[in-house]
Design a protein around this motif. Structure first.
Motif, short mmCIF file in Angstrom:
data_model
loop_
_atom_site.label_atom_id
_atom_site.label_comp_id
_atom_site.label_asym_id
_atom_site.label_seq_id
_atom_site.Cartn_x
_atom_site.Cartn_y
_atom_site.Cartn_z
N ILE A 333 32.43 43.61 29.21
CA ILE A 333 33.23 42.87 30.19
C ILE A 333 32.59 42.92 31.58
N GLY A 334 32.54 41.76 32.24
CA GLY A 334 32.30 41.69 33.67
C GLY A 334 33.62 41.36 34.33
N TYR A 335 33.94 42.01 35.45
CA TYR A 335 35.31 41.93 35.97
C TYR A 335 35.32 41.95 37.49
N VAL A 336 36.11 41.06 38.08
CA VAL A 336 36.38 41.13 39.51
C VAL A 336 37.82 40.70 39.73
N SER A 337 38.49 41.35 40.68
CA SER A 337 39.89 41.05 40.97
C SER A 337 40.20 41.48 42.39
N PRO A 338 41.31 41.02 42.98
CA PRO A 338 41.70 41.51 44.30
C PRO A 338 41.90 43.02 44.33
N ALA A 339 42.49 43.58 43.27
CA ALA A 339 42.72 45.03 43.23
C ALA A 339 41.39 45.78 43.19
N PHE A 340 40.43 45.29 42.40
CA PHE A 340 39.12 45.92 42.34
C PHE A 340 38.45 45.87 43.71
N HIS A 341 38.58 44.74 44.40
CA HIS A 341 38.00 44.59 45.74
C HIS A 341 38.61 45.62 46.69
N LEU A 342 39.94 45.76 46.65
CA LEU A 342 40.60 46.73 47.52
C LEU A 342 40.16 48.15 47.23
#
Length: 486
Positions: A333-342
């Protein structure tokens, strides 16, 4: 009347400057500022709020400004994390919105009124770290409004909000303006410029380059260039994937199979008997209002939700709970999200952020080798960020950070790429560039994409199916699946 003349500001490390040659605002105003990623919109907000040091020039003092921003959301997340990991057992749940609001105002009627307007009452007693991205943004907006400022300053306030919440916030800002407070909004999307915003400013190269009446500035050629997609590089190829990072996968079976999946916290049901199958070579868009369960659904896929073990879930041909490790799942899996950014608090060099994607790590803890360094530089060139190779990740703008995290997620061109609100905080050119990356992968690679957005039209061309959460009026959500017309 407020006036800024020949002002030069700088940050605490004295490395970044922002200038306002001339800005005049009436006693009561509604102003919107636009600009490309990295242009300095957030620096402008901090300058107006008095957070940057004024080196030269004349500026108003003592302005009663209440603001929200991504940086303040990060600060709150860090304070919440520290509290939950303190020795005080009473703090193990972290902050709740009700507690945060009570610390500012004892006017429970006003708190209830604002929560009702933004459809937030149901989340008052949840721990802040368990709120969705949009719910976290609503918390900051209500907190800012409770301070009863003369000026409310909102830096990208619509990011992470669903369409209904965006309209509610626009209406609320109009009422605040009509009631006598002044409003300043920073945005990356022209459709988020309120009709009530009489003035518009253009920020370029850390300078307030243009300012005037909204309609006049919108006709300015510099503003129109912000949406000139012909400036983007044509995506004919992407940097290759190193041999040791290529992930073979049996494509004869579905990537994801969920059967009657239920996720609940106490009496609060998030997902109710959801069944979903992602077949080989399918690409999905996932949509629904704030708090509907989109992020919870994705956390079951990434393996980050412990309730995945008590449900019937098969990922990449592996049934959850059959003895697999979390890394057996995550490597696909490649993953990006607002929570990951925070949560990405690493202040490493920009190139290391991309390099960490080859190792599925947050931060770089292995020697990458010349091949991976060369490939990372190719990605930086595609993003137009080559000049920032050795800059600190945290020194970049929100939009530039988001682009780097997206590339970090796709450098291995993984079997599954999860893009959870990836275009949040990006300007028009950045949004189009990410869509082109995704479209290239769908057309030319083995990567399947799950794409989440609150904006109609954001999804890359080539998405074939949609999973849609719809509110049934009881704060639980029904799910429907539809085919996307070609």
């Amino acid at each position: 009347m407020y006036q800024w003349k020949e002002c030069t500001y700088n940050t605490s490390d004295r490395q970044v400057f922002f200038t306002i040659k001339k800005l005049t605002l009436p006693d009561h105003f509604y102003v919107t500022f636009v600009g490309a990623n990295g242009s300095g919109k957030t620096l402008l907000a901090r300058a107006l709020e008095g957070e940057l040091k004024l080196l030269f020039g004349n500026a108003p003092s003592g302005l009663k400004i209440s603001s929200i921003s991504f940086e303040k959301q990060i600060k709150l997340m860090e304070e919440d994390f520290e509290r939950r990991n303190s020795d005080d057992p009473r703090a193990e749940t972290g902050f709740t919105p009700r507690e945060m609001f009570a610390a500012i105002s004892d006017d429970t009627q006003e708190i209830s009124r604002l929560c009702d307007i933004l459809n937030f009452s149901y989340a008052l007693d949840r721990s802040y770290h368990k709120l969705s991205s949009g719910e976290g943004r609503k918390t900051l907006i209500i907190e800012a409004l409770l301070k009863k400022p003369d000026i409310i300053l909102l830096d990208s306030p619509f990011d992470g909000l669903d369409p209904a919440a965006r309209k509610e916030l626009q209406d609320l800002l109009t009422r605040i303006y009509d009631a006598g407070a002044s409003v300043i909004v920073n945005t990356n999307r022209f459709e988020e410029i309120s009709p009530r915003s009489e003035y518009l400013g253009l920020v370029m190269s850390r300078d307030l380059a243009r300012f005037g009446y909204r309609d006049e500035i919108l006709e300015d050629s510099s503003v129109k260039q912000l949406t000139h997609y012909e400036k983007l590089p044509k995506i004919c190829a992407l940097p290759r994937v190193p041999l040791d990072c290529q992930i073979p996968l049996d494509r004869s079976q579905p990537l994801i199979v969920m059967k009657d999946v239920t996720v609940a916290y106490g009496d609060h049901v998030i997902l109710n008997k959801l069944s979903w199958t992602v077949n080989p070579y399918e690409h999905w868009e996932i949509s629904g209002p704030n708090g509907c369960g989109k992020s919870t659904l994705l956390s079951l896929v990434t393996g980050d939700n412990p309730q995945s073990y008590c449900n019937d879930i098969t990922l990449f041909g592996i049934k959850r709970g059959s003895g697999e490790s979390i890394w057996d799942i995550k490597k696909h899996i490649g993953y990006v999200s607002p929570a990951f950014h925070l949560d990405y608090r690493i202040s490493s060099p920009v190139i290391n952020v991309i390099l960490s994607g080859y190792f599925d790590s947050v931060g770089l803890y292995e020697q990458p080798g010349d091949e991976k360094i060369s490939l990372a530089r190719q990605w930086l060139s595609l993003l137009g960020l080559s000049a920032y190779e050795n800059a600190s990740f945290r020194s970049l703008s929100f939009g530039q950070q988001r682009l780097l995290l997206i590339v970090r997620a796709l450098v291995k061109q993984p079997p599954l790429l999860i893009l959870d609100e990836p275009l949040q905080g990006l300007d028009g050119l950045g949004r189009e560039l990410v869509r082109r990356f995704a479209e290239f992968l769908m057309q030319n690679g083995e990567t399947q994409i799950l794409f989440v957005s609150h904006h109609e039209g954001d999804a890359p061309r080539g998405i074939g199916k949609r999973l849609i959460f719809t509110d049934n009026g009881t704060r639980t959500f029904d799910v429907k699946i539809e085919i996307v017309p070609k």
